[in-house]
Design a protein around this motif. Structure first.
Motif, mmCIF file in Angstrom:
data_model
loop_
_atom_site.group_PDB
_atom_site.id
_atom_site.type_symbol
_atom_site.label_atom_id
_atom_site.label_comp_id
_atom_site.label_asym_id
_atom_site.label_seq_id
_atom_site.Cartn_x
_atom_site.Cartn_y
_atom_site.Cartn_z
ATOM 1 N N ARG A 37 0.634 -0.890 -0.310
ATOM 2 C CA ARG A 37 0.023 -0.084 0.026
ATOM 3 C C ARG A 37 0.710 1.665 -0.004
ATOM 4 O O ARG A 37 1.621 1.146 0.287
ATOM 5 C CB ARG A 37 -0.885 0.002 1.551
ATOM 6 C CG ARG A 37 -0.371 -0.421 2.645
ATOM 7 C CD ARG A 37 -1.284 -0.018 3.685
ATOM 8 N NE ARG A 37 -0.952 0.640 4.997
ATOM 9 C CZ ARG A 37 -1.187 0.070 6.374
ATOM 10 N NH1 ARG A 37 -2.378 -0.687 5.963
ATOM 11 N NH2 ARG A 37 -0.670 -0.270 7.585
ATOM 12 N N ARG A 44 5.987 3.121 -0.637
ATOM 13 C CA ARG A 44 5.300 1.920 -1.139
ATOM 14 C C ARG A 44 5.629 1.329 0.254
ATOM 15 O O ARG A 44 6.626 0.788 0.819
ATOM 16 C CB ARG A 44 5.442 1.539 -2.290
ATOM 17 C CG ARG A 44 4.681 0.371 -2.593
ATOM 18 C CD ARG A 44 4.182 0.285 -4.141
ATOM 19 N NE ARG A 44 3.742 1.527 -4.828
ATOM 20 C CZ ARG A 44 3.249 1.125 -5.831
ATOM 21 N NH1 ARG A 44 3.774 -0.243 -6.809
ATOM 22 N NH2 ARG A 44 3.055 2.468 -6.541
ATOM 23 N N VAL A 92 -3.646 3.908 -1.070
ATOM 24 C CA VAL A 92 -3.884 2.666 -2.337
ATOM 25 C C VAL A 92 -2.777 1.070 -2.222
ATOM 26 O O VAL A 92 -1.917 1.730 -2.064
ATOM 27 C CB VAL A 92 -3.075 3.652 -3.837
ATOM 28 C CG1 VAL A 92 -3.354 2.786 -5.010
ATOM 29 C CG2 VAL A 92 -3.637 4.903 -3.462
ATOM 30 N N TYR A 93 -4.359 0.245 -2.498
ATOM 31 C CA TYR A 93 -3.457 -0.927 -2.489
ATOM 32 C C TYR A 93 -3.210 -1.480 -3.868
ATOM 33 O O TYR A 93 -3.775 -1.553 -4.472
ATOM 34 C CB TYR A 93 -4.593 -1.408 -1.497
ATOM 35 C CG TYR A 93 -4.577 -1.231 -0.157
ATOM 36 C CD1 TYR A 93 -5.312 -0.413 0.525
ATOM 37 C CD2 TYR A 93 -3.798 -1.946 0.845
ATOM 38 C CE1 TYR A 93 -4.534 0.099 1.662
ATOM 39 C CE2 TYR A 93 -4.041 -1.909 2.205
ATOM 40 C CZ TYR A 93 -4.775 -0.560 2.738
ATOM 41 O OH TYR A 93 -4.665 0.078 3.714
ATOM 42 N N TYR A 94 -2.290 -1.695 -3.568
ATOM 43 C CA TYR A 94 -1.397 -3.062 -4.733
ATOM 44 C C TYR A 94 -1.520 -4.563 -4.395
ATOM 45 O O TYR A 94 -0.777 -4.114 -3.369
ATOM 46 C CB TYR A 94 -0.324 -2.316 -5.285
ATOM 47 C CG TYR A 94 0.017 -0.890 -5.596
ATOM 48 C CD1 TYR A 94 0.244 0.652 -5.193
ATOM 49 C CD2 TYR A 94 -0.193 -0.629 -7.145
ATOM 50 C CE1 TYR A 94 0.207 1.594 -4.838
ATOM 51 C CE2 TYR A 94 -0.893 0.978 -7.486
ATOM 52 C CZ TYR A 94 -0.731 1.815 -6.299
ATOM 53 O OH TYR A 94 -0.493 3.681 -6.474
ATOM 54 N N TRP A 111 3.218 -5.360 -11.017
ATOM 55 C CA TRP A 111 1.877 -5.067 -10.143
ATOM 56 C C TRP A 111 0.431 -4.716 -11.018
ATOM 57 O O TRP A 111 0.433 -4.331 -12.343
ATOM 58 C CB TRP A 111 3.121 -3.631 -9.718
ATOM 59 C CG TRP A 111 4.066 -3.725 -9.295
ATOM 60 C CD1 TRP A 111 4.779 -4.043 -9.622
ATOM 61 C CD2 TRP A 111 4.004 -3.554 -8.155
ATOM 62 N NE1 TRP A 111 5.957 -4.073 -8.088
ATOM 63 C CE2 TRP A 111 5.331 -3.563 -7.307
ATOM 64 C CE3 TRP A 111 3.700 -3.278 -6.977
ATOM 65 C CZ2 TRP A 111 6.058 -3.843 -5.777
ATOM 66 C CZ3 TRP A 111 4.257 -3.370 -5.938
ATOM 67 C CH2 TRP A 111 4.694 -3.624 -4.964
ATOM 68 N N GLY A 114 -3.602 -0.928 -9.084
ATOM 69 C CA GLY A 114 -3.849 -0.111 -7.685
ATOM 70 C C GLY A 114 -5.310 -0.011 -7.359
ATOM 71 O O GLY A 114 -6.372 -0.018 -8.253
ATOM 72 N N GLN A 116 -8.108 2.527 -4.277
ATOM 73 C CA GLN A 116 -7.781 3.190 -3.054
ATOM 74 C C GLN A 116 -8.851 2.684 -2.334
ATOM 75 O O GLN A 116 -9.974 2.050 -2.452
ATOM 76 C CB GLN A 116 -8.662 4.293 -3.698
ATOM 77 C CG GLN A 116 -9.143 5.595 -3.032
ATOM 78 C CD GLN A 116 -7.665 6.046 -2.045
ATOM 79 O OE1 GLN A 116 -6.549 6.268 -3.273
ATOM 80 N NE2 GLN A 116 -7.469 6.443 -0.534
#
Length: 121
Positions: A37, A44, A92-94, A111, A114, A116
């Motif tokens: 995140r 990150r 933001v979660y990736y 990746w 993302g 939110q």
């Protein structure tokens, strides 16, 4: 190539819950599937990691006991169940696929775009 698509983000009140999903396609034989995140203005950071077999699971200290990572091999999907959310979880979660040092973003090859997550107090 590996394609990762996240879903499930949104706005939630503190102490609420959300479940994120990461659908993988392509050659999905990277050792780890992880969640990172990134909050506004911050680097990150690692959240959780899992192997496709589910035999190895890791969490950042900040989310232990509140977040649960899991995988569905048949659907090639990794989930992040987030409970007892706090405003500081806003980011933001990736989703990422890779190996090596699980908490180092540089060790990940692929990746997602993302999603939110916003937690209101």
């Amino acid at each position: 190539q590996v394609q990762l698509v996240e879903s499930g983000g949104g706005l939630v009140q503190a102490e609420g819950s959300l479940r994120l999903a990461c659908a993988a396609s392509g050659r999905t034989f990277r050792p780890y599937m992880s969640w990172f995140r990134q909050a506004l203005g911050k680097e990150r950071e690692f959240v959780a990691a899992i192997t496709w077999s589910g035999g190895s699971i890791y969490y950042a200290d900040s989310v232990k006991g509140r977040f649960t990572i899991s995988s569905d091999n048949a659907k090639k999907t990794v989930y992040l169940q987030m409970n007892s959310l706090k405003p500081e979880d806003t980011a933001v979660y990736y989703c990422a696929a890779g190996g090596g040092d699980i908490d180092d973003p540089e060790e990940y090859d692929y990746w997602g775009q993302g999603t939110q997550v916003t937690v209101s107090s």
